[in-house]
Design a protein around this motif. Structure first.
Motif, mmCIF file in Angstrom:
data_model
loop_
_atom_site.group_PDB
_atom_site.id
_atom_site.type_symbol
_atom_site.label_atom_id
_atom_site.label_comp_id
_atom_site.label_asym_id
_atom_site.label_seq_id
_atom_site.Cartn_x
_atom_site.Cartn_y
_atom_site.Cartn_z
ATOM 1 N N ARG A 63 39.480 15.256 -2.923
ATOM 2 C CA ARG A 63 38.021 15.075 -2.909
ATOM 3 C C ARG A 63 37.555 14.289 -1.700
ATOM 4 O O ARG A 63 36.508 14.586 -1.137
ATOM 5 C CB ARG A 63 37.590 14.374 -4.200
ATOM 6 N N GLN A 64 38.315 13.293 -1.270
ATOM 7 C CA GLN A 64 37.893 12.406 -0.190
ATOM 8 C C GLN A 64 38.501 12.768 1.166
ATOM 9 O O GLN A 64 38.481 11.951 2.088
ATOM 10 C CB GLN A 64 38.260 10.955 -0.545
ATOM 11 N N ASP A 65 39.040 13.974 1.300
ATOM 12 C CA ASP A 65 39.621 14.382 2.583
ATOM 13 C C ASP A 65 38.542 14.591 3.640
ATOM 14 O O ASP A 65 37.462 15.123 3.349
ATOM 15 C CB ASP A 65 40.412 15.684 2.417
ATOM 16 N N VAL A 66 38.852 14.189 4.872
ATOM 17 C CA VAL A 66 37.993 14.482 6.015
ATOM 18 C C VAL A 66 38.334 15.878 6.516
ATOM 19 O O VAL A 66 39.476 16.146 6.908
ATOM 20 C CB VAL A 66 38.188 13.450 7.138
ATOM 21 N N THR A 67 37.386 16.767 6.505
ATOM 22 C CA THR A 67 37.594 18.143 6.936
ATOM 23 C C THR A 67 37.130 18.329 8.385
ATOM 24 O O THR A 67 36.562 17.419 8.997
ATOM 25 C CB THR A 67 36.829 19.111 6.030
ATOM 26 N N ILE A 68 37.382 19.514 8.912
ATOM 27 C CA ILE A 68 36.920 19.833 10.260
ATOM 28 C C ILE A 68 35.404 19.778 10.330
ATOM 29 O O ILE A 68 34.822 19.296 11.316
ATOM 30 C CB ILE A 68 37.447 21.227 10.671
ATOM 31 N N GLY A 69 34.745 20.253 9.275
ATOM 32 C CA GLY A 69 33.286 20.211 9.256
ATOM 33 C C GLY A 69 32.738 18.797 9.300
ATOM 34 O O GLY A 69 31.747 18.522 9.980
ATOM 35 N N ILE A 70 33.369 17.879 8.569
ATOM 36 C CA ILE A 70 32.919 16.480 8.588
ATOM 37 C C ILE A 70 33.137 15.876 9.966
ATOM 38 O O ILE A 70 32.290 15.133 10.485
ATOM 39 C CB ILE A 70 33.662 15.674 7.502
ATOM 40 N N ARG A 71 34.262 16.174 10.570
ATOM 41 C CA ARG A 71 34.524 15.655 11.917
ATOM 42 C C ARG A 71 33.512 16.189 12.915
ATOM 43 O O ARG A 71 32.963 15.437 13.740
ATOM 44 C CB ARG A 71 35.949 16.036 12.334
ATOM 45 N N ASP B 252 38.692 10.815 17.522
ATOM 46 C CA ASP B 252 39.721 11.831 17.277
ATOM 47 C C ASP B 252 41.121 11.216 17.265
ATOM 48 O O ASP B 252 41.969 11.601 16.440
ATOM 49 C CB ASP B 252 39.641 12.916 18.351
ATOM 50 N N ARG B 253 41.373 10.277 18.143
ATOM 51 C CA ARG B 253 42.705 9.664 18.164
ATOM 52 C C ARG B 253 42.936 8.789 16.942
ATOM 53 O O ARG B 253 44.061 8.680 16.447
ATOM 54 C CB ARG B 253 42.891 8.861 19.451
ATOM 55 N N CYS C 131 32.235 18.748 20.744
ATOM 56 C CA CYS C 131 31.731 18.608 19.381
ATOM 57 C C CYS C 131 32.463 19.522 18.412
ATOM 58 O O CYS C 131 32.291 19.395 17.199
ATOM 59 C CB CYS C 131 30.222 18.917 19.333
ATOM 60 N N ASP C 132 33.262 20.432 18.917
ATOM 61 C CA ASP C 132 33.979 21.387 18.086
ATOM 62 C C ASP C 132 35.455 21.002 18.026
ATOM 63 O O ASP C 132 36.118 20.856 19.058
ATOM 64 C CB ASP C 132 33.830 22.802 18.647
ATOM 65 N N ALA C 133 35.965 20.841 16.806
ATOM 66 C CA ALA C 133 37.349 20.393 16.643
ATOM 67 C C ALA C 133 38.365 21.424 17.112
ATOM 68 O O ALA C 133 39.526 21.078 17.349
ATOM 69 C CB ALA C 133 37.610 20.051 15.175
ATOM 70 N N SER C 134 37.963 22.676 17.274
ATOM 71 C CA SER C 134 38.900 23.707 17.722
ATOM 72 C C SER C 134 39.382 23.470 19.147
ATOM 73 O O SER C 134 40.409 24.033 19.547
ATOM 74 C CB SER C 134 38.248 25.088 17.628
#
Length: 338
Positions: free
Chosen positions: A40-48, A77-78, A189-192
């Motif tokens: 539930r509390q995971d940081v996802t790519i969207g949140i980042r 990010d680091r 701004c994009d984690a990819s």
């Protein structure tokens, strides 16, 4: 556009490039964020990505240099690469990274934490941000006098090198420096694109900007030898940075994908909705319809409703037809202001 006749200009830039390449691995993030939260509390790519967009908004709001955003994104990010962060703490991590970047670049002119909290509307306190800054600095080993190596570092060096050898003004015609920095902000701004080498991201963006600029000058194209010389020098930079083609192609493809979505205005999912908090007194003044009357007086078009006629002021002169005292002709000045 041969660089050999002007070694005095290129030599210090090449030394700076060598120094940046030697430290590049130290500041390279390795994000392993899920697209869908496993817990539930995971940081996802969207949140980042949403946090990165907030950092960019703060940079624009305060009219800060572009490297503030790049350093803040690098710190965030680091830290996410080394620590498992809960989603509820993500705002505190990103804002503390932004404040640290401001101090590195702006020194004593950095915005106050209280102001940043009010603008970003993060649900944490100043004390929380101060503690998080200490944690981030301890885990990453940041120093106020030492800025991290980011894609901005390499893109600025590439830009300076190409400007130095641009004898026929080809590079200056096809590249808009301001637009280039803006596109780099959008890409980061994009984690990819986060896990590629900073030198690769900068080179991929530079190639994209140059390709677009050459196409833009179709009506008055530059001389073909000058363009070939420019592309040849970019290839020399790639060789100098030891960027293999097999590693460069995935990075170039990811950068082009982000820029394509940006140009198509498809990145709207991370736009932050600000909630303005005002007092009840201010709220009453902001309501323009608070004193409006919903029922209007009936208009007697044929004189059949026997509406009491309005009287004229007896003290007015015969040639003055504008001094009416009835409610139908007097106009109340609006009391609400915007």
């Amino acid at each position: 556009m041969d660089p050999e006749p002007i070694p005095d200009v290129l030599e210090p830039l090449m030394r700076q490039l060598d120094d940046a390449l030697s430290l590049e691995h130290k500041f390279r993030p390795l994000l392993e964020l899920p697209r869908v939260p496993r817990e539930r509390q995971d940081v996802t790519i969207g949140i980042r990505d949403g946090s990165a967009h907030v950092l960019r908004c703060l940079k624009i709001w305060y009219d800060l240099p572009s490297d503030v955003f790049f350093i803040a994104t690098s710190l965030m990010d680091r830290f996410l690469s080394k620590m498992k962060v809960k989603a509820k703490h993500m705002a505190c991590v990103s804002i503390s990274s932004f404040q640290t970047a401001c101090r590195m670049v702006c020194g004593g002119e950095a915005p106050e934490l209280q102001d940043i909290l009010a603008i970003s509307q993060a649900k944490c306190t100043v004390a929380d941000l101060v503690r998080m800054q200490e944690v981030v600095s301890a885990k990453l080993g940041t120093e106020p006098s030492s800025q991290p190596i980011t894609p901005y570092t390499f893109l600025a060096l590439y830009h300076a090198l190409l400007t130095a050898v641009d004898r026929e003004n080809v590079y200056s015609r096809i590249v808009n420096e301001y637009e280039m920095w803006q596109l780099l902000e959008v890409v980061l701004c994009d984690a990819s694109c986060s896990n590629f080498r900073p030198s690769e991201i900068a080179l991929a963006l530079l190639c994209s900007v140059v390709d677009t600029g050459v196409v833009r000058l179709k009506t008055s194209p530059p001389p073909a030898p000058a363009v070939i010389s420019l592309i040849s020098f970019i290839a020399q930079i790639q060789q100098k940075a030891k960027i293999l083609e097999i590693e460069f192609l995935p990075c170039h493809s990811a950068v082009l994908s982000v820029i394509g979505r940006y140009n198509a205005e498809l990145q709207i999912q991370h736009r932050q909705r600000l909630v303005w908090k005002v007092s009840q007194r201010t709220l009453k003044q902001l309501r323009p319809t608070g004193r409006l009357v919903t029922t209007l007086q009936t208009i007697d078009e044929h004189g059949q409703l026997q509406i009491k006629p309005h009287s004229r002021n007896s003290s007015s002169s015969s040639n003055s037809d504008e001094n009416w005292t009835g409610p139908a002709c007097s106009r109340q000045q609006p009391t609400d202001t915007f």
